[in-house]
Design a protein around this motif. Sequence first.
Motif, PDB file in Angstrom:
ATOM      1  N   VAL A   4       0.864  -1.173   0.000  1.00 49.05           N
ATOM      2  CA  VAL A   4       0.000   0.000   0.000  1.00 49.05           C
ATOM      3  C   VAL A   4       0.903   1.226   0.000  1.00 49.05           C
ATOM      4  CG1 VAL A   4      -1.762   1.282   1.273  1.00 49.05           C
ATOM      5  CG2 VAL A   4      -1.822  -1.208   1.255  1.00 49.05           C
TER       6      VAL A   4
ATOM      7  N   ASP B  49      -2.195   5.039  -3.121  1.00 48.08           N
ATOM      8  CA  ASP B  49      -3.364   4.191  -2.877  1.00 48.08           C
ATOM      9  C   ASP B  49      -4.304   4.840  -1.854  1.00 48.08           C
ATOM     10  OD1 ASP B  49      -2.364   2.142  -4.570  1.00 48.08           O
ATOM     11  OD2 ASP B  49      -1.217   1.281  -2.919  1.00 48.08           O
TER      12      ASP B  49
ATOM     13  N   THR C 152      -1.981  -3.243  -3.720  1.00 48.85           N
ATOM     14  CA  THR C 152      -1.432  -3.725  -4.978  1.00 48.85           C
ATOM     15  C   THR C 152      -0.877  -5.122  -4.745  1.00 48.85           C
ATOM     16  OG1 THR C 152      -0.859  -1.491  -5.666  1.00 48.85           O
ATOM     17  CG2 THR C 152       0.290  -3.313  -6.775  1.00 48.85           C
TER      18      THR C 152
END
Length: 141
Positions: free
Chosen positions: A52, A56, A77
């Motif tokens: 992260v 994000d 991700t």
Amino acid sequence: MIDQSVADVMKRSARTITEETTASAVARLFAENGIGSAVVVDPETDDLIGIVTESDIMHQVATGADVTAVPVGSFMTTPVITINSTDSIDTAATLMRDRSIRRLPVVDDDRLVGMLTTTDLVHYIPRLRDTILRSRNETER
């Protein structure tokens, strides 16, 4: 070209969180520690399962998510792209450029040992220049 390993340049600490950690808790972690990413790990196995970043978190805020409730597992991700600490800086820089990555978790034997950032690479450039110049001077003697 003179090439050093990722271990010579990376930061030795990397923050980890779990999938259940909320976006607001991660934002506080970033602010309190002056960092821009955290690696998401499985608490039972310590396997890296996501990452992260500040971007994000900003995306969650921009889209109106309830950052006090949304877990990072819903927007992290994955899979995590990593590099071994023994790999070269050139390999890391190429990977970061080709994958548009600004923060790259560093592993040894699949265990997180640090984080390499584009800022780390920028700080490394003057050292690389000095090393190249010293090498040239020694060769010319």
